[in-house]
Design a protein around this motif. Structure first.
Motif, short mmCIF file in Angstrom:
data_model
loop_
_atom_site.label_atom_id
_atom_site.label_comp_id
_atom_site.label_asym_id
_atom_site.label_seq_id
_atom_site.Cartn_x
_atom_site.Cartn_y
_atom_site.Cartn_z
N VAL A 237 0.86 -1.18 0.00
CA VAL A 237 0.00 0.00 0.00
C VAL A 237 0.89 1.23 0.00
O VAL A 237 1.90 1.27 0.71
CB VAL A 237 -0.91 0.02 1.25
N TRP A 239 0.84 5.01 1.06
CA TRP A 239 0.07 5.98 1.86
C TRP A 239 0.89 7.27 1.90
O TRP A 239 1.97 7.31 2.45
CB TRP A 239 -0.15 5.45 3.27
N LEU A 267 -0.94 -5.70 5.27
CA LEU A 267 -0.57 -4.67 4.30
C LEU A 267 0.78 -4.09 4.67
O LEU A 267 1.04 -3.82 5.85
CB LEU A 267 -1.63 -3.56 4.25
N ALA A 288 1.43 -1.27 -5.97
CA ALA A 288 0.54 -1.03 -4.83
C ALA A 288 -0.87 -1.50 -5.14
O ALA A 288 -1.41 -1.24 -6.21
CB ALA A 288 0.53 0.45 -4.48
N PHE A 317 -3.07 -0.89 -8.68
CA PHE A 317 -4.22 -0.42 -7.90
C PHE A 317 -5.45 -0.18 -8.77
O PHE A 317 -6.54 0.07 -8.25
CB PHE A 317 -3.88 0.84 -7.09
N THR A 362 -8.66 -2.84 0.10
CA THR A 362 -7.56 -3.51 -0.63
C THR A 362 -7.90 -4.91 -1.11
O THR A 362 -7.25 -5.42 -2.00
CB THR A 362 -6.32 -3.61 0.27
#
Length: 883
Positions: A237, A239, A267, A288, A317, A362
């Motif tokens: 992920v 962020w 994650l 990701a 993603f 996710t």
């Protein structure tokens, strides 16, 4: 056995809530000295930063953040002034010291200020948001908006005069105006998700809402644990906290708390806490599964432009026509300017919902996902950027539908708490076949005395914290490794029950023997234990004065000093009091799933210690005498002394010895009470004083009634003459009271002669009651019904030694038995105790020579001890005042 329920039935929990409602206001009627005004108490604390103890009409709450302590005394209010005055006799003085400021509050609080959104959510959890008069308006929820706080919270004197308390995440100074109204909160210092959530218990203490807080935290804990049980593959992920387009850089998430939550969702955050270039960011984005962007509101087009993404279909993603790009403004209030307020404020109170959002955002399908009203995945905090935020307002319909008390039947909490968790019958002794929704630790250990470690439980793992080093250990049940946290920040992971171990400290080896797990020990420091000697003889373990990381590298864990890849820091002897040290039995037990045995040991030994202590304290009060006691040893010249070496003598001033001597009815004379002596002594680490030269030391000995010699000379089991010679004394030096009265002792009655190692190094930690009984038999012989001792040897009387030998161990895997027997007098009903000396342990001696459960009178505690002797009730209070 001390156990904590893992799940609460919702209906039963709401029953407790209803029972607690009556406690929200002041108590009416006359004060009843036999009533416990806090029937509903906190279920414990999963935070290491605050603690609470209860009296009948008050609570003492201690906050300790980064070594800075504050004490808050919370006193139950009464509508009747006479009742309040009568209750005051039961409330200790709230005294501010140089180290710990104390503030007193009348509870439940009626008007407060809150200087932070995180703690505000805790007040909403326990339904007391209407007491908030001032707060930060830029970060309030609908329920607080509906209450319409008057203004932003400030430290203005006029504003402080209007409120009962000001909750703040800053550290007020004693010199600050109105500091007695400040209450420090430490949510932002908590990095483990459930530890932060436990601050709802802290908030509840100020409102007598413990029952509701217990329910809320249990509900959060259940849903958090159930979601963290998963066997999914790890996903990446990205962020992003912020993007600087001009500089071509992005700052990634730097909050350990959120990374730990994401870890539980399996994650991994890319480039944690790093500033990266756009090229590095692009590489991370391509692998990701989801992206989260902080900052101002964005739609999908603006978000992709900000990320410099030209063809979104090339990125992981992007899936099946949907870009999993999110912001944290799913709920906002345009009228209040709240863009991410729900996320900013409620993540502390609801880590389970943050975890739920992370899983749903996710994974293509989570078993507890439910459709939202707009057809998307039902998220609480995260908003997919191709959707619009949900507006919230201060109207009645919105208030009560928020994060803190969701009523949606599809909510994550409703779905998961509708079925109670199953529990195994006892903590496993080996590997298990994992089954979902199962609590593998029905026997839980709760710390009451230990100050240097904490533990919190989850369904398949435990989080243990060393407060000495700050290290954290994740203990994962064997057989459930696939569903346990894999990457908690700042943690070391062990699979339990452990199978092999090494011990660098002697007391912890004794704990292993007491728990019956000595067979798992492969390397140990030199230890005077029968079964350790047997293990060495049979080749099952190796003994060494020094154990390195390399020596123990192949073992599951090395208990002792920090620094090795498999070390678990153990500091039983550093915990200050006798019962603090005893409770480290529970620490070792956590690694073996032996909590049931540890709880039995601690409960049994602590009960015996507290009973015997009352007899020692009563004897000292009745006689009016406390002998001056010193524990000393000589320092002798080595074969090759260093340039700074000086011969001299060491006098111990360790806290656990001071407490034990005091509890035995003695006075630990560490030679530091007379300034003229202290100026001639050099203080050393470990609470000792070093004296150079016979003249100085002889002056220090002048007031000693009882001398314990703790000198060590290789190959020597000293008799009286030899021990006196350590201090250049003989039996003719009767100017010293301890010689004239034949009161010189050693602590080596139980010894392994070949190793010259005494049992005090083992048993003093695990059996403080036996140590205390020995000391009482020396200071006040008539107070205990025995003339024999376990460790203490009177050099004048020539007491025989007890030899510790391997032949005394029948089974290396058996649980070692206690030295002391139970003291029946401690556990008799009050009415059956026929003498004043035995009318102790929650009983009171009346002037009609009867022992009863309630006190006869409540005198002024400032009087002299002699004036208090006619009543045992008075004596009990005098003893309590001395503790």
């Amino acid at each position: 056995m001390r156990t904590v329920a893992v799940a609460l039935a919702v209906s039963a929990a709401f029953g407790l809530v209803a029972a607690q409602d009556a406690a929200r206001t002041c108590t009416s009627g006359a004060f009843n000295e036999a009533e416990d005004y806090f029937a509903q108490k906190t279920a414990g604390t999963g935070s290491a930063l605050f603690s609470v103890s209860y009296g009948l009409v008050y609570k003492n709450v201690t906050v300790d953040i980064n070594g800075v302590k504050s004490l808050y005394q919370l006193v139950q209010c009464f509508t009747d002034p006479d009742a309040a005055a009568n209750a005051t006799a039961f409330i200790p003085v709230c005294e501010t010291t140089a180290d710990v400021p104390c503030s007193r509050f009348e509870i439940p609080l009626q008007k407060v200020s809150v200087g932070g959104a995180l703690f505000l959510s805790m007040l909403e959890e326990i339904e007391v948001e209407k007491t908030v008069k001032y707060t930060e308006l830029a970060s309030v929820s609908p329920c607080v908006q509906s209450n319409n706080p008057g203004a932003a919270s400030t430290t203005d004197t006029a504003q402080l005069n209007e409120i009962d308390a000001f909750f703040t995440d800053t550290t007020p100074l004693v010199t600050d105006a109105g500091y007695t109204k400040f209450v420090r909160t430490g949510l932002t210092h908590e990095q483990e998700p459930m530890a932060r959530a436990w601050w709802v218990e802290f908030a509840s203490l100020f409102y007598n809402q413990e029952s509701l807080a217990n329910y809320m935290i249990e509900r959060v804990k259940i849903t958090y644990d159930l979601q963290s049980e998963n066997t999914w593959d790890e996903l990446n992920v990205v962020w992003i906290d912020s993007i600087d387009e001009a500089a071509g850089e992005a700052t990634m998430l730097g909050d350990v708390y959120f990374r730990n939550i994401l870890s539980d969702a399996k994650l991994t955050i890319t480039d944690f806490s790093q500033t990266v270039t756009f090229d590095q960011l692009d590489a991370a984005l391509r692998t990701a599964s989801a992206v989260v962007i902080g900052g101002a509101h964005l739609d999908l087009t603006a978000a992709l432009e900000k990320l410099s993404v030209e063809n979104v279909t090339e990125y992981l993603f992007y899936d099946n026509g949907t870009a999993r790009v999110y912001q944290t403004d799913r709920h906002k209030s345009s009228t209040q300017g709240l863009t991410a307020a729900y996320f900013d404020a409620y993540t502390a109170a609801a880590p389970d919902l943050v975890l739920s959002d992370a899983i749903k955002a996710t994974r293509k399908l989570a078993p507890w996902s439910s459709p939202s009203k707009d057809g998307g995945v039902d998220l609480m905090f995260l908003r997919r950027v191709d959707e619009l935020p949900i507006e919230v307002s201060a109207d009645a319909e919105t208030c009560g539908m928020g994060v803190s008390r969701p009523t949606d039947p599809h909510s994550i909490r409703h779905v998961l708490t509708s079925s109670l968790v199953e529990k195994v019958s006892e903590n496993p002794t080996g590997a298990v076949a994992y089954e979902r929704l199962t609590d593998y630790f029905p026997d839980k250990f709760e710390t009451r005395y230990a100050a240097l470690f904490t533990v919190s439980y989850h369904l398949t793992w435990k989080m243990v914290r060393s407060l000495s080093t700050g290290e954290q250990y994740v203990l994962v049940q064997r057989g459930t490794e696939a569903v346990a946290p894999s990457a908690y920040v700042g943690t070391r992971r062990f699979t339990i029950p452990i199978e092999t171990s090494a011990y660098q400290a002697t007391p912890e080896v004794g704990i292993a023997a007491l728990l019956g797990v000595l067979g798992h020990v492969k390397i140990t420091t030199v230890t005077p234990s029968e079964c350790v000697l047997k293990g060495i003889e049979e080749g099952d373990m190796v003994s060494s004065w020094s154990i390195s990381c390399a020596d123990a590298g192949a073992l599951d864990v090395m208990f002792g000093a920090a620094g090795c890849d498999n070390s678990a820091y153990s500091s039983a002897t550093a915990d200050p009091g006798p019962l603090n040290r005893l409770e480290w039995v529970g620490y070792i037990a956590l690694f073996h799933n032996k909590e049931a045995r540890a709880s039995t040991v601690v409960d049994t030994v602590a009960a015996k210690y507290l009973c015997i202590r009352e007899r020692g304290m009563a004897a000292a009060a009745l006689s009016g005498k406390r002998p001056n006691v010193a524990l000393v040893r000589g320092i002798y010249k080595p074969a090759t002394p260093g340039p700074d070496f000086k011969e001299g003598y060491l006098a111990n001033k360790a806290e656990h010895e001071r407490i034990t001597f005091h509890d035995a009815g003695g006075n630990n004379l560490a030679f530091d009470d007379a300034s003229s002596i202290v100026t001639e002594a050099s203080k050393f680490e470990g609470g000792t004083y070093l004296y150079h030269g016979d003249a100085v030391f002889r002056r220090a000995l002048a007031d000693v009634d009882v001398l314990f010699d703790n000198s060590y000379v290789s190959g020597l089991y000293p008799n009286l003459t030899e021990a006196l010679a350590f201090y250049n004394l003989t039996v003719d030096d009767t100017q010293f009271k301890f010689i004239a009265n034949r009161q010189m002792y050693r602590l080596d009655r139980r010894i392994n002669t070949p190793a010259q190692y005494t049992d005090q190094f083992v048993r003093f930690v695990i059996e403080p009651d036996a140590v205390l009984q020995d000391f009482i038999s020396v200071f006040h012989p008539d107070a205990v019904n025995t003339t024999s001792t376990f460790f203490v040897r009177n050099l004048f009387e020539g007491d025989e030694k007890f030899e510790i030998e391997a032949g005394n161990c029948a089974n290396i895997d058996a649980e070692v038995e206690f030295l002391t027997e139970e003291h029946p007098i401690c556990f008799l009903p009050c009415a059956e105790r026929q003498s004043r000396e035995y009318c102790t342990t929650s009983c009171y001696w009346w002037t009609d020579s009867s022992c009863r459960e309630s006190p006869q009178e409540f005198p002024d505690l400032t009087g002299s001890v002699s004036a208090l002797l006619p009543s045992m009730a008075v004596l009990s209070l005098a003893i309590a005042a001395l503790l």
